[in-house]
Write a protein that holds these residues in place. Structure first.
Motif, PDB file in Angstrom:
ATOM      1  N   LYS A   1      36.079  40.985  33.505  1.00 55.32           N
ATOM      2  CA  LYS A   1      35.446  40.952  34.827  1.00 55.32           C
ATOM      3  C   LYS A   1      34.529  39.746  34.984  1.00 55.32           C
ATOM      4  CE  LYS A   1      32.664  43.809  37.959  1.00 55.32           C
ATOM      5  NZ  LYS A   1      31.964  45.116  38.122  1.00 55.32           N
ATOM      6  N   GLN A   2      33.746  39.442  33.942  1.00 51.89           N
ATOM      7  CA  GLN A   2      32.840  38.309  34.016  1.00 51.89           C
ATOM      8  C   GLN A   2      33.605  36.995  34.115  1.00 51.89           C
ATOM      9  OE1 GLN A   2      29.836  38.124  34.604  1.00 51.89           O
ATOM     10  NE2 GLN A   2      28.921  36.289  33.710  1.00 51.89           N
ATOM     11  N   CYS A   3      34.678  36.866  33.356  1.00 51.36           N
ATOM     12  CA  CYS A   3      35.478  35.642  33.424  1.00 51.36           C
ATOM     13  C   CYS A   3      36.125  35.488  34.797  1.00 51.36           C
ATOM     14  CB  CYS A   3      36.543  35.649  32.328  1.00 51.36           C
ATOM     15  SG  CYS A   3      35.894  35.399  30.662  1.00 51.36           S
ATOM     16  N   ARG A   4      36.528  36.603  35.388  1.00 55.41           N
ATOM     17  CA  ARG A   4      37.091  36.541  36.741  1.00 55.41           C
ATOM     18  C   ARG A   4      36.052  36.075  37.744  1.00 55.41           C
ATOM     19  NH1 ARG A   4      40.412  42.131  37.698  1.00 55.41           N
ATOM     20  NH2 ARG A   4      42.336  41.626  36.589  1.00 55.41           N
ATOM     21  N   GLN A   5      34.858  36.646  37.663  1.00 52.59           N
ATOM     22  CA  GLN A   5      33.802  36.260  38.601  1.00 52.59           C
ATOM     23  C   GLN A   5      33.441  34.789  38.471  1.00 52.59           C
ATOM     24  OE1 GLN A   5      30.588  39.009  37.839  1.00 52.59           O
ATOM     25  NE2 GLN A   5      31.550  40.679  38.987  1.00 52.59           N
ATOM     26  N   LEU A   6      33.483  34.286  37.235  1.00 52.14           N
ATOM     27  CA  LEU A   6      33.169  32.870  37.010  1.00 52.14           C
ATOM     28  C   LEU A   6      34.381  31.975  37.224  1.00 52.14           C
ATOM     29  CD1 LEU A   6      31.039  33.249  33.745  1.00 52.14           C
ATOM     30  CD2 LEU A   6      30.192  32.926  36.079  1.00 52.14           C
ATOM     31  N   ASN A   7      35.558  32.596  37.444  1.00 53.03           N
ATOM     32  CA  ASN A   7      36.818  31.870  37.607  1.00 53.03           C
ATOM     33  C   ASN A   7      37.026  30.907  36.439  1.00 53.03           C
ATOM     34  OD1 ASN A   7      39.235  31.075  38.677  1.00 53.03           O
ATOM     35  ND2 ASN A   7      38.365  29.756  40.268  1.00 53.03           N
ATOM     36  N   SER A   8      36.892  31.455  35.244  1.00 52.46           N
ATOM     37  CA  SER A   8      37.087  30.669  34.030  1.00 52.46           C
ATOM     38  C   SER A   8      37.985  31.461  33.082  1.00 52.46           C
ATOM     39  CB  SER A   8      35.746  30.375  33.353  1.00 52.46           C
ATOM     40  OG  SER A   8      35.935  29.765  32.093  1.00 52.46           O
ATOM     41  N   ASP A   9      39.199  30.998  32.908  1.00 51.66           N
ATOM     42  CA  ASP A   9      40.138  31.691  32.025  1.00 51.66           C
ATOM     43  C   ASP A   9      39.919  31.234  30.581  1.00 51.66           C
ATOM     44  OD1 ASP A   9      42.139  33.148  30.920  1.00 51.66           O
ATOM     45  OD2 ASP A   9      43.784  31.940  31.727  1.00 51.66           O
ATOM     46  N   SER A  10      38.760  31.547  30.034  1.00 53.99           N
ATOM     47  CA  SER A  10      38.498  31.251  28.627  1.00 53.99           C
ATOM     48  C   SER A  10      39.186  32.275  27.728  1.00 53.99           C
ATOM     49  CB  SER A  10      36.991  31.253  28.353  1.00 53.99           C
ATOM     50  OG  SER A  10      36.427  32.515  28.650  1.00 53.99           O
ATOM     51  N   LEU A  11      39.839  33.280  28.327  1.00 57.03           N
ATOM     52  CA  LEU A  11      40.570  34.296  27.569  1.00 57.03           C
ATOM     53  C   LEU A  11      41.957  33.815  27.150  1.00 57.03           C
ATOM     54  CD1 LEU A  11      39.771  37.283  29.955  1.00 57.03           C
ATOM     55  CD2 LEU A  11      38.484  36.587  27.942  1.00 57.03           C
ATOM     56  N   GLY A  12      42.468  32.812  27.832  1.00 60.64           N
ATOM     57  CA  GLY A  12      43.782  32.291  27.488  1.00 60.64           C
ATOM     58  C   GLY A  12      44.934  33.067  28.085  1.00 60.64           C
ATOM     59  N   VAL A  13      44.704  33.823  29.177  1.00 65.47           N
ATOM     60  CA  VAL A  13      45.797  34.563  29.820  1.00 65.47           C
ATOM     61  C   VAL A  13      46.827  33.590  30.382  1.00 65.47           C
ATOM     62  CG1 VAL A  13      46.399  36.173  31.664  1.00 65.47           C
ATOM     63  CG2 VAL A  13      44.294  36.514  30.356  1.00 65.47           C
ATOM     64  N   GLY A  14      46.337  32.543  31.044  1.00 62.43           N
ATOM     65  CA  GLY A  14      47.251  31.556  31.609  1.00 62.43           C
ATOM     66  C   GLY A  14      48.050  30.814  30.552  1.00 62.43           C
ATOM     67  N   ARG A  15      47.464  30.630  29.377  1.00 63.18           N
ATOM     68  CA  ARG A  15      48.178  29.968  28.291  1.00 63.18           C
ATOM     69  C   ARG A  15      49.416  30.767  27.881  1.00 63.18           C
ATOM     70  NH1 ARG A  15      44.507  28.931  23.229  1.00 63.18           N
ATOM     71  NH2 ARG A  15      44.252  31.172  23.544  1.00 63.18           N
TER      72      ARG A  15
END
Length: 392
Positions: free
Chosen positions: A327-341
């Motif tokens: 949720k926090q990564c979504r709010q910050l619009n930062s895919d540091s989770l690597g989902v897009g990778r």
């Protein structure tokens, strides 16, 4: 002497004159050994940044690795100058001291988050190109002025940069620690579908004179956009498959006060991203946690029902941390989770570029499955619980 041996002797003597030796060497007493670099916004209108260098004073270090007992100024000195850019400020520092700056021992780059909001590669790139910092240098984003961090003088080690590096490694214990360095930052920055991160620090324990870890700083491209707190950082570690073998503390239950400790033996996570039936990307995150319960106020019986309740509690809290991180990564619009990778790797036909993913990621549907398997020392039995699935 034979003719053959004479020729060898002449060649050996001739080669001596071709040796260059240490023609460009600098004596140790003429070096200013830089341990850490700090970057802050400049308070002067005609300058952009203030650069601080933590420089060692070798004559103050003893021969034995004993803890520092005096003030930090006895072992290190911090020199700061304003400049148009980082290189300009460092040049001014060089002109203000009588020794040659040596950057071979730099362990950390500390950046004020106010500067990082405008992007960090503008000064990270020159430092790497000029070999003033290696790719293995830790990258820290600080809530407080970076110069203040460089003034920390830990009492448990005479070399501040060594203490801080060991402290961060001991506190984080990432499975892939290189990703928290300058080289790892750049590597993630150029990889499609994943954003870089850094260690987020704030004001720490004054008694130990060391900063505290707030969590992870996340970026959109090279711009700092916010951070994950400590619990969210643990959730991020679960998702990124970077959680180390380390104990975790969980609440007993809402009805029963107290805590119990789980010594995590292994964590295996997997992200699968694909196109859903509606044509939109979706992701499934599966986390498998293995460990054993070391003890706690609510671990008093071998009743199977109560033991399964503890496992369910672990599943619930792990899921909460993971969902909070997402949720926090979504709010910050930062895919540091690597989902897009993962989407880029396994469904390349769906991938439409970084700009498209930046607009899509905040709205992607994510399903989380948590599987927990624990060993209870009281029963010596292997107890596991069915996967718990939740959708965010």
């Amino acid at each position: 002497m034979s003719r053959h041996r004479f020729i060898k002797l002449v060649l050996a003597v001739a080669l001596i004159f071709l040796l260059s030796g240490c023609w460009d060497g600098v004596e140790l007493q003429k070096r200013a050994i830089v341990l850490m670099i700090g970057v802050d916004p400049s308070q002067q209108g005609d300058h952009n940044v203030t650069v601080s260098l933590q420089i060692a004073r070798p004559q103050k270090f003893g021969s034995s690795p004993e803890a520092s007992t005096g003030s930090g100024d006895e072992n290190t000195v911090v020199v700061s100058r304003n400049g148009v850019d980082v290189i300009d400020a460092i040049r001014k520092i060089q002109l203000s001291i009588d020794r040659t700056l040596f950057f071979g021992h730099v362990r950390g780059l500390v950046v004020n988050q106010c500067v990082a909001q405008d992007g960090v590669m503008a000064f990270v790139t020159p430092l790497l190109q000029a070999r003033m910092a290696s790719r293995e240098t830790w990258l820290f984003i600080s809530k407080n002025p970076a110069e203040n961090v460089l003034h920390y003088t830990p009492l448990l080690d005479s070399i501040p940069s060594t203490y801080l590096s060991n402290f961060f490694e001991n506190r984080l214990l990432l499975t892939r620690p290189y990703q928290a360095t300058l080289g790892g930052f750049h590597q993630r920055l150029v990889t499609p579908g994943v954003e870089p991160f850094a260690i987020w620090i704030g004001e720490g324990d004054k008694a130990l004179s060391a900063p505290a870890i707030e969590g992870f700083a996340v970026f959109s491209e090279d711009k700092f956009v916010g951070g994950l707190n400590q619990k969210q950082a643990v959730g991020w570690q679960f998702i990124e498959n970077q959680f180390p073998k380390s104990p975790l503390t969980f609440r007993c239950s809402k009805e029963q006060p107290g805590q119990f400790i789980v010594d995590v033996k292994s964590v295996k996570s997997r992200i699968r991203a694909s196109k859903g039936k509606d044509g939109q990307p979706r992701a499934t995150i599966v986390i498998r946690l293995n460990g054993w319960i070391e003890g706690g106020t609510c671990v008093k019986t071998t009743n199977q029902k109560e033991l399964k309740a503890l496992i369910q509690q672990v599943q619930s809290e792990v899921e909460t941390m993971v969902q909070s991180s997402i949720k926090q990564c979504r709010q910050l619009n930062s895919d540091s989770l690597g989902v897009g990778r993962q989407l880029y790797r396994f469904s390349p036909k769906v991938w439409k570029g970084d700009t498209w993913w930046s607009e899509t990621f905040p709205h992607i549907q994510t399903t989380v499955q948590v599987q927990v398997q624990l060993d209870f020392l009281q029963t010596y039995k292997d107890i596991h619980f069915n996967p718990k699935t939740s959708t965010l």
